[in-house]
Scaffold this active site. Structure first.
Site, PDB file in Angstrom:
ATOM      1  N   GLY A  14      89.207   9.216  81.127  1.00 33.60           N
ATOM      2  CA  GLY A  14      88.724   9.161  82.513  1.00 33.60           C
ATOM      3  C   GLY A  14      87.339   9.764  82.548  1.00 33.60           C
ATOM      4  O   GLY A  14      86.786  10.133  81.504  1.00 33.60           O
ATOM      5  N   GLY A  17      87.448  13.358  80.989  1.00 29.90           N
ATOM      6  CA  GLY A  17      87.658  13.597  79.563  1.00 29.90           C
ATOM      7  C   GLY A  17      88.769  12.698  79.096  1.00 29.90           C
ATOM      8  O   GLY A  17      88.865  11.550  79.531  1.00 29.90           O
ATOM      9  N   GLU A  18      89.646  13.218  78.222  1.00 27.07           N
ATOM     10  CA  GLU A  18      90.699  12.367  77.673  1.00 27.07           C
ATOM     11  C   GLU A  18      92.066  13.003  77.863  1.00 27.07           C
ATOM     12  O   GLU A  18      92.173  14.222  77.929  1.00 27.07           O
ATOM     13  CB  GLU A  18      90.469  12.179  76.158  1.00 27.07           C
ATOM     14  CG  GLU A  18      89.156  11.565  75.806  1.00 27.07           C
ATOM     15  CD  GLU A  18      88.855  11.679  74.307  1.00 27.07           C
ATOM     16  OE1 GLU A  18      88.004  10.919  73.844  1.00 27.07           O
ATOM     17  OE2 GLU A  18      89.486  12.522  73.623  1.00 27.07           O
ATOM     18  N   ASP A 134      91.952  11.977  95.586  1.00 24.36           N
ATOM     19  CA  ASP A 134      91.775  10.904  94.600  1.00 24.36           C
ATOM     20  C   ASP A 134      93.100  10.203  94.331  1.00 24.36           C
ATOM     21  O   ASP A 134      93.456   9.943  93.176  1.00 24.36           O
ATOM     22  CB  ASP A 134      91.174  11.456  93.300  1.00 24.36           C
ATOM     23  CG  ASP A 134      90.549  10.345  92.447  1.00 24.36           C
ATOM     24  OD1 ASP A 134      90.246  10.616  91.267  1.00 24.36           O
ATOM     25  OD2 ASP A 134      90.393   9.219  92.951  1.00 24.36           O
TER      26      ASP A 134
END
Ligand SMILES: Cc1cccc(C2=C(c3ccc4ncccc4n3)CNN2)n1
Length: 306
Positions: A14, A17-18, A134
């Site tokens: 994303g 980061g991961e 979000d």
């Protein structure tokens, strides 16, 4: 702690980061590796989990621990949570059609998580009201084929005792444009009013409900669609979204065979919930508790009808 975690494979990427699948004391865990520039999101997510003991709800991603290790020059920022083999709601909907029972259960579980987030309680388990900012199908995980939990609290805002808003230091980051409420897109909403953020969450949630509804197996539709898939390009700009959602006042199309389905009154009720949650006027929208209660009623009537 990082020393005891064996990273197995990357399961998601994303802006932050991961996300990796890891093994910690022989159990599968999810590890989110933040880029050092995203320390604000890292700190915010920890703050939200710890400050309001968010861990106690079955529809909130269970937090295990945070881990900061200095690796030669840069600091490594890891957050560790439960691991959910079925992945995100987005992944699951892309590959599955849903029975009405599973659909209602999935919708209700997310509504329960969102109600818990939005509600402050002064009981023993003190909790401040939280708005997510979000909400989207990629930030919701499948615990089972019919129960979800909400993830990603790096952008969340909380309502302090003073009623004032605490946006953390993370205000520069904004939610996902595709899921942004009209009042956020045309910047007409009261930034210091906590309730405005929960109402914007409800708009985003209505789009997730629409994504889920479309995967009804009554009958199976051909393809999975993201909201506004044919109205805006992938990775749409603010302006692309504003033109569609604010100027045209467009909303995703609800397939008529679902809305006009006399044999399935529950589907008609779900369509009504969706329409009343994406209204242009934020204060006219349903709140999370109302949606949760309506869906629970549908589950029980559906049981009795069959
Ligand atoms: C705080 C934190 C830690 C680890 C992962 C996540 C996270 C996600 C996550 C969590 C568990 C998973 N399990 C399996 C597959 C993907 C997952 N993604 C999705 N968005 N954020 N968040």
């Amino acid at each position: 702690v990082a020393k005891q975690i064996t990273l197995i494979q990357c399961v998601g990427k994303g802006r932050y980061g991961e996300v990796w699948k890891g093994l910690f004391h022989y159990e599968a865990v999810a590890v989110k590796k933040f880029l050092s520039r995203d320390e604000a999101s890292f700190n915010r997510e920890i703050e939200i989990y710890t400050l309001s003991n968010l861990n106690k709800h079955e529809n909130i991603l269970a937090f295990i621990c945070a881990d900061v290790t200095s690796e030669n020059s840069c600091t490594r920022l890891w957050l560790v949570t439960a691991y959910h083999e079925l992945g995100s709601l987005f992944d699951f909907l892309s590959q599955n059609f849903l029975t009405l029972t599973d659909m209602l259960s999935i919708m209700t579980s997310i509504a329960s998580g969102l109600t818990y987030l939005h509600t402050e309680n002064f009981g023993t388990q003190k909790k401040v009201a939280i708005a997510h900012r979000d909400i989207k199908s990629k930030n919701i995980l499948m615990k089972t084929r019919s129960v979800c939990c909400i993830a990603d609290f790096g952008l969340a805002v909380t309502k302090q005792k003073t009623g004032l808003l605490d946006v953390g230091r993370n205000n520069y980051r904004v939610g996902t444009k595709r899921y942004m409420a009209p009042e956020v897109l045309d910047d007409s909403f009261g930034k210091d009013d906590f309730a405005a953020y929960t109402r914007a969450d409800i708009y985003s949630f209505s789009l997730v409900l629409w994504e889920i509804l479309r995967r009804s197996d009554q009958p199976p539709l051909s393809n999975y669609e993201v909201p506004y898939q044919y109205q805006v390009p992938s990775d749409p700009s603010f302006d692309d979204m504003r033109k569609i959602v604010c100027v045209e006042q467009f909303r995703p199309e609800i397939p008529s065979h679902l809305e006009m389905n006399a044999e399935m009154p529950s589907l008609q009720s779900i369509c009504k919930i969706i329409r009343e949650s994406w209204l242009k006027n934020p204060s006219s929208r349903l709140n999370a508790l109302r949606i949760k209660k309506s869906l629970i009623n549908l589950m029980s009537t559906k049981m009795t009808n069959n």
